[in-house]
Design a protein around this motif. Structure first.
Motif, PDB file in Angstrom:
ATOM      1  N   ARG A   1      -6.648   7.360  28.555  1.00 44.74           N
ATOM      2  CA  ARG A   1      -5.974   7.750  29.786  1.00 44.74           C
ATOM      3  C   ARG A   1      -6.886   8.489  30.758  1.00 44.74           C
ATOM      4  NH1 ARG A   1      -0.417   6.258  30.691  1.00 44.74           N
ATOM      5  NH2 ARG A   1      -0.070   8.306  31.579  1.00 44.74           N
TER       6      ARG A   1
ATOM      7  N   LYS B   1      -0.755   9.778  39.498  1.00 48.17           N
ATOM      8  CA  LYS B   1       0.516   9.604  38.797  1.00 48.17           C
ATOM      9  C   LYS B   1       0.321   9.701  37.282  1.00 48.17           C
ATOM     10  CE  LYS B   1       4.459   6.574  38.407  1.00 48.17           C
ATOM     11  NZ  LYS B   1       5.031   5.253  38.698  1.00 48.17           N
TER      12      LYS B   1
ATOM     13  N   LEU C   1      -2.741  23.045  31.067  1.00 45.78           N
ATOM     14  CA  LEU C   1      -3.279  21.985  30.200  1.00 45.78           C
ATOM     15  C   LEU C   1      -4.487  21.310  30.859  1.00 45.78           C
ATOM     16  CD1 LEU C   1      -2.774  20.190  27.578  1.00 45.78           C
ATOM     17  CD2 LEU C   1      -1.605  18.605  29.121  1.00 45.78           C
TER      18      LEU C   1
ATOM     19  N   VAL D   1      -6.137  10.112  24.345  1.00 47.38           N
ATOM     20  CA  VAL D   1      -6.628  10.960  25.441  1.00 47.38           C
ATOM     21  C   VAL D   1      -7.691  10.220  26.254  1.00 47.38           C
ATOM     22  CG1 VAL D   1      -7.966  13.046  25.957  1.00 47.38           C
ATOM     23  CG2 VAL D   1      -6.059  13.159  24.347  1.00 47.38           C
TER      24      VAL D   1
ATOM     25  N   GLU E   1      -0.274  13.242  36.325  1.00 45.37           N
ATOM     26  CA  GLU E   1       0.988  13.994  36.376  1.00 45.37           C
ATOM     27  C   GLU E   1       1.838  13.675  35.139  1.00 45.37           C
ATOM     28  OE1 GLU E   1       3.545  12.969  39.619  1.00 45.37           O
ATOM     29  OE2 GLU E   1       4.959  14.589  39.156  1.00 45.37           O
ATOM     30  N   GLN E   2       1.927  12.392  34.809  1.00 43.90           N
ATOM     31  CA  GLN E   2       2.686  11.965  33.618  1.00 43.90           C
ATOM     32  C   GLN E   2       2.192  12.672  32.356  1.00 43.90           C
ATOM     33  OE1 GLN E   2       2.016   7.724  33.703  1.00 43.90           O
ATOM     34  NE2 GLN E   2       4.132   7.288  34.259  1.00 43.90           N
ATOM     35  N   ASP E   3       0.878  12.778  32.245  1.00 42.31           N
ATOM     36  CA  ASP E   3       0.281  13.364  31.034  1.00 42.31           C
ATOM     37  C   ASP E   3       0.240  14.887  31.073  1.00 42.31           C
ATOM     38  OD1 ASP E   3      -0.057  10.814  30.184  1.00 42.31           O
ATOM     39  OD2 ASP E   3      -2.234  10.852  30.058  1.00 42.31           O
ATOM     40  N   GLY E   4       0.717  15.471  32.161  1.00 41.33           N
ATOM     41  CA  GLY E   4       0.816  16.928  32.227  1.00 41.33           C
ATOM     42  C   GLY E   4      -0.456  17.649  32.642  1.00 41.33           C
ATOM     43  N   PHE E   5      -1.429  16.926  33.212  1.00 39.06           N
ATOM     44  CA  PHE E   5      -2.685  17.559  33.630  1.00 39.06           C
ATOM     45  C   PHE E   5      -2.569  18.199  35.016  1.00 39.06           C
ATOM     46  CE2 PHE E   5      -5.913  16.430  30.489  1.00 39.06           C
ATOM     47  CZ  PHE E   5      -5.231  15.494  29.748  1.00 39.06           C
TER      48      PHE E   5
END
Lengths: 123, 123
Positions: free
Chosen positions: B22, B62, B89, B19, B65-69
């Protein structure tokens, strides 16, 4: 919709980066957590943390000491005894740190799932 | 003194590292904070954050977005409109994040002072 975010919070973006660069890693967090109940010697820290190398433990302890999170006390006995203790600063970090650890543990699965979904959309 | 720390907390040390690797950087945190009041377009985010480059903003959006935030929504208008919104999330991360930011802001001076003292002792 375009309300200005809390300016107070981010007047200086540097502190958070500086703090996370130094202690935002698993070894620092594990050491601080291991010292939460009380003072420990080097070898006891090794045992508590488990899969950390001697070199990594030494280096991380030094950084934590430099940043004022822990104190290192050398007792000139034979053999010499070295003990590590959380400072008030280090202790004050435990609460926000634990909140973040709990959040990461709780939501890590959702993050991994999001990455998988994103990846699938690119293929 | 050698009480075992809360095992639950650190059964898997990976999530916290993953976490923080990132989103433990100033740009991610500033973007999440900027989106807290509501949806924003790319250019509005540029203005909110200030000294971020277009490339860095794109790259960080990006990753988030990839990590779903956050979600990225493209409206096929002329010119195309792209909007960014916190997911549940991402929103759930705001609270532990703000606690950490407040801690870092409050204690950064003490950390810098500790480093200076440590440095002085080495000379």
């Amino acid at each position: 919709m375009t309300t200005v975010p809390d300016e107070e919070m981010f007047e200086q973006p540097c502190p958070i980066r500086d703090v996370l660069d130094r202690i935002g890693n698993q070894w620092s967090l594990l050491i601080l957590e291991a010292l939460a109940p009380g003072t420990l010697r080097f070898n006891a820290l090794m045992r508590e943390i488990g899969d950390i190398s001697k070199q990594m433990l030494s280096r991380t302890l030094k950084q934590l000491e430099q940043d004022g999170f822990i104190t290192r006390t050398l007792y000139p006995e034979v053999p010499p005894r070295v003990e590590y203790t959380l400072t008030p600063l280090g202790r004050s970090f435990l609460e926000p740190m634990q909140q973040l650890v709990v959040w990461a543990d709780t939501h890590h699965g959702a993050i991994v799932a999001a990455r998988t979904r994103y990846q699938a959309l690119q293929e």
